[in-house]
Design an enzyme around this catalytic site. Structure first.
Site, PDB file in Angstrom:
ATOM      1  N   LYS A   1      -6.579  31.309  35.300  1.00  0.00           N
ATOM      2  CA  LYS A   1      -7.983  31.477  35.701  1.00  0.00           C
ATOM      3  C   LYS A   1      -8.362  32.961  35.732  1.00  0.00           C
ATOM      4  O   LYS A   1      -7.618  33.783  36.263  1.00  0.00           O
ATOM      5  CB  LYS A   1      -8.220  30.833  37.073  1.00  0.00           C
ATOM      6  CG  LYS A   1      -9.666  30.850  37.478  1.00  0.00           C
ATOM      7  CD  LYS A   1      -9.953  29.840  38.582  1.00  0.00           C
ATOM      8  CE  LYS A   1     -11.414  29.884  39.020  1.00  0.00           C
ATOM      9  NZ  LYS A   1     -12.359  29.564  37.943  1.00  0.00           N
TER      10      LYS A   1
ATOM     11  N   HIS B   1      -5.768  27.728  42.301  1.00  0.00           N
ATOM     12  CA  HIS B   1      -5.963  27.391  40.892  1.00  0.00           C
ATOM     13  C   HIS B   1      -4.754  27.780  40.061  1.00  0.00           C
ATOM     14  O   HIS B   1      -3.935  28.603  40.472  1.00  0.00           O
ATOM     15  CB  HIS B   1      -7.207  28.108  40.339  1.00  0.00           C
ATOM     16  CG  HIS B   1      -8.489  27.446  40.724  1.00  0.00           C
ATOM     17  ND1 HIS B   1      -9.115  27.669  41.922  1.00  0.00           N
ATOM     18  CD2 HIS B   1      -9.260  26.536  40.066  1.00  0.00           C
ATOM     19  CE1 HIS B   1     -10.218  26.942  41.990  1.00  0.00           C
ATOM     20  NE2 HIS B   1     -10.333  26.232  40.880  1.00  0.00           N
TER      21      HIS B   1
HETATM   22  N1  NDP Z   1     -17.621  23.757  36.510  1.00  0.00           N
HETATM   23  C1  NDP Z   1     -16.446  23.135  36.518  1.00  0.00           C
HETATM   24  O1  NDP Z   1     -16.289  22.018  37.052  1.00  0.00           O
HETATM   25  C2  NDP Z   1     -15.285  23.794  35.862  1.00  0.00           C
HETATM   26  C3  NDP Z   1     -15.447  25.037  35.353  1.00  0.00           C
HETATM   27  N2  NDP Z   1     -14.411  25.658  34.748  1.00  0.00           N
HETATM   28  C4  NDP Z   1     -14.739  26.949  34.157  1.00  0.00           C
HETATM   29  O2  NDP Z   1     -14.908  26.743  32.769  1.00  0.00           O
HETATM   30  C5  NDP Z   1     -14.491  27.898  32.065  1.00  0.00           C
HETATM   31  C6  NDP Z   1     -13.452  27.501  31.020  1.00  0.00           C
HETATM   32  O3  NDP Z   1     -12.300  27.051  31.699  1.00  0.00           O
HETATM   33  P1  NDP Z   1     -10.984  26.594  30.899  1.00  0.00           P
HETATM   34  O4  NDP Z   1     -11.341  25.554  29.918  1.00  0.00           O
HETATM   35  O5  NDP Z   1      -9.960  26.342  31.920  1.00  0.00           O
HETATM   36  O6  NDP Z   1     -10.636  27.964  30.139  1.00  0.00           O
HETATM   37  P2  NDP Z   1      -9.841  28.182  28.769  1.00  0.00           P
HETATM   38  O7  NDP Z   1      -9.401  29.604  28.780  1.00  0.00           O
HETATM   39  O8  NDP Z   1      -8.842  27.107  28.583  1.00  0.00           O
HETATM   40  O9  NDP Z   1     -10.995  27.996  27.667  1.00  0.00           O
HETATM   41  C7  NDP Z   1     -11.989  28.926  27.431  1.00  0.00           C
HETATM   42  C8  NDP Z   1     -12.352  28.817  25.959  1.00  0.00           C
HETATM   43  O10 NDP Z   1     -13.485  29.636  25.708  1.00  0.00           O
HETATM   44  C9  NDP Z   1     -13.318  30.175  24.428  1.00  0.00           C
HETATM   45  N3  NDP Z   1     -14.156  31.328  24.186  1.00  0.00           N
HETATM   46  C10 NDP Z   1     -13.993  32.602  24.588  1.00  0.00           C
HETATM   47  N4  NDP Z   1     -14.970  33.370  24.120  1.00  0.00           N
HETATM   48  C11 NDP Z   1     -15.776  32.567  23.376  1.00  0.00           C
HETATM   49  C12 NDP Z   1     -16.953  32.766  22.610  1.00  0.00           C
HETATM   50  N5  NDP Z   1     -17.518  33.993  22.490  1.00  0.00           N
HETATM   51  N6  NDP Z   1     -17.504  31.714  21.986  1.00  0.00           N
HETATM   52  C13 NDP Z   1     -16.965  30.502  22.080  1.00  0.00           C
HETATM   53  N7  NDP Z   1     -15.836  30.236  22.782  1.00  0.00           N
HETATM   54  C14 NDP Z   1     -15.255  31.263  23.423  1.00  0.00           C
HETATM   55  C15 NDP Z   1     -11.839  30.520  24.368  1.00  0.00           C
HETATM   56  O11 NDP Z   1     -11.439  30.646  23.022  1.00  0.00           O
HETATM   57  P3  NDP Z   1     -10.365  31.753  22.538  1.00  0.00           P
HETATM   58  O12 NDP Z   1      -9.083  31.042  22.534  1.00  0.00           O
HETATM   59  O13 NDP Z   1     -10.870  32.115  21.198  1.00  0.00           O
HETATM   60  O14 NDP Z   1     -10.445  32.903  23.511  1.00  0.00           O
HETATM   61  C16 NDP Z   1     -11.234  29.297  25.041  1.00  0.00           C
HETATM   62  O15 NDP Z   1     -10.931  28.287  24.096  1.00  0.00           O
HETATM   63  C17 NDP Z   1     -14.005  28.891  33.122  1.00  0.00           C
HETATM   64  O16 NDP Z   1     -15.052  29.771  33.463  1.00  0.00           O
HETATM   65  C18 NDP Z   1     -13.686  28.010  34.322  1.00  0.00           C
HETATM   66  O17 NDP Z   1     -13.791  28.693  35.532  1.00  0.00           O
HETATM   67  C19 NDP Z   1     -13.193  25.085  34.617  1.00  0.00           C
HETATM   68  C20 NDP Z   1     -12.967  23.840  35.129  1.00  0.00           C
HETATM   69  C21 NDP Z   1     -13.991  23.097  35.814  1.00  0.00           C
HETATM   70  O1  LIG Z   2     -11.136  27.613  36.272  1.00  0.00           O
HETATM   71  C1  LIG Z   2     -10.963  26.451  36.704  1.00  0.00           C
HETATM   72  O2  LIG Z   2      -9.981  25.760  36.400  1.00  0.00           O
HETATM   73  C2  LIG Z   2     -11.989  25.894  37.594  1.00  0.00           C
HETATM   74  N1  LIG Z   2     -13.077  26.573  37.789  1.00  0.00           N
HETATM   75  C3  LIG Z   2     -14.176  26.196  38.587  1.00  0.00           C
HETATM   76  C4  LIG Z   2     -14.330  27.161  39.742  1.00  0.00           C
HETATM   77  O3  LIG Z   2     -14.208  28.395  39.527  1.00  0.00           O
HETATM   78  O4  LIG Z   2     -14.602  26.735  40.852  1.00  0.00           O
HETATM   79  C5  LIG Z   2     -14.138  24.744  38.993  1.00  0.00           C
HETATM   80  C6  LIG Z   2     -12.777  24.215  39.289  1.00  0.00           C
HETATM   81  O5  LIG Z   2     -12.361  24.731  40.491  1.00  0.00           O
HETATM   82  C7  LIG Z   2     -11.805  24.544  38.170  1.00  0.00           C
END
Ligand code: NDP
Ligand SMILES: O=C(O)C1=N[C@H](C(=O)O)C[C@H](O)C1
Length: 267
Positions: free
Chosen positions: A160, A156
């Protein structure tokens, strides 16, 4: 005709949140009712940098948002410790959560499963929304019946927070369902550098790579006498996750319990 679904997104400024805002606002039978962003309460989505011009309110408090907006569904794309809290708060307010945020322990899942059962309310926790990744996990599970020695390499981007990835954990859990726990490698092997053999779940080794330039990638390598099988999936960008998010939202409104993993929805 598709049922109109009112949605709140938590984490709208994040890498995934931005894609979700765009998908939800571009889907005719979805309504983006509000977003939850801890730093921008009282603003509109259109005030947030780089966001589309949407007259949609921003809340910093999930409970207040659910009480005022009363959406059908929450999409949470935040960070592990926040996703759990949002899921519980959503259920308490009769909002069905679709949680993409990863980093849930077995104990978390059990507690949240019980909560959804008590409330008789649908919820989805999807460690990976990409259809190809779900197939990769299912194929790995099928293959491990015949080739039970399995190692997972997940790669990743370096922003992350959680390791191993939710996808790698879910893959190991699916493999664990069909094979006996076993110790892999030489019985007397030792780690001359701690961590050299990766993390371990019931004998399945998981190796986590974090590098700039990567998005989300996983290889499952299965070994047998004189052969290996590699099952590999790559997400090149975050739009790859959006059809799965859409599918989860459409499914969760008809559920009355918590589903962990989209493989349970696509079958
Ligand atoms: N299930 C799937 O297919 C996927 C899952 N993911 C998961 O999704 C999550 C997010 O990933 P990603 O977008 O890459 O991460 P980012 O760090 O880009 O985004 C996370 C966001 O959450 C916000 N945040 C933090 N705390 C809060 C809160 N209390 N209330 C509201 N918003 C908040 C952050 O804002 P701030 O800037 O204020 O901290 C930030 O904008 C991760 O856990 C990742 O593992 C990612 C990709 C695919
Ligand atoms: O944090 C990410 O980017 C992603 N998180 C998910 C995971 O923890 O598996 C899904 C995907 O791999 C992207």
């Amino acid at each position: 005709m598709n049922q109109q679904i009112s949605i709140v997104i938590a984490g709208p400024r994040g890498k995934m949140g931005r894609e979700a805002v765009s998908m939800v606002s571009g889907t005719p039978h979805f309504t983006l009712a509000a977003v939850i962003d801890s730093k921008n309460a009282g603003k509109k989505v259109s005030d947030l940098e780089g966001m589309p011009s949407l007259d949609v309110p921003v809340f910093d408090d999930a409970k207040l948002c659910f009480a005022e907006i009363r959406p059908d569904v929450l999409i949470d794309l935040t960070k592990p410790e926040i996703g759990k809290v949002h899921l519980e708060q959503a259920l308490e307010h009769n909002v069905r959560p679709v949680i993409g945020t990863t980093g849930f322990s077995d104990e978390d899942l059990e507690r949240l499963q019980n909560l959804a059962k008590e409330k008789e309310l649908g919820a989805i926790i999807a460690p990976n929304f990409a259809i190809g990744a779900i197939l990769m996990m299912k194929f790995a599970q099928m293959a491990s019946k015949y080739l039970p020695d399995v190692e997972i390499i997940e790669k990743h981007h370096d922003q992350k927070l959680d390791a191993p990835s939710g996808t790698a954990l879910k893959t190991a859990q699916l493999v664990r369902e069909v094979r006996e726990p076993k110790s892999q490698g030489h019985p007397e092997e030792r780690e001359d550098l701690p961590g050299a053999r990766g993390a371990e779940l019931d004998g399945i080794r998981i190796h986590s790579v974090r590098l700039p330039g990567l998005v989300a990638h996983q290889e499952v390598i299965l070994g047998g006498e004189g052969q290996t099988l590699t099952i590999k999936h790559d997400s090149m960008n975050r739009t790859s996750f959006m059809p799965g998010v859409k599918m989860a939202v459409e499914a969760v409104v008809n559920l009355d319990h918590l589903v962990y993993g989209l493989e349970n929805i696509i079958e």
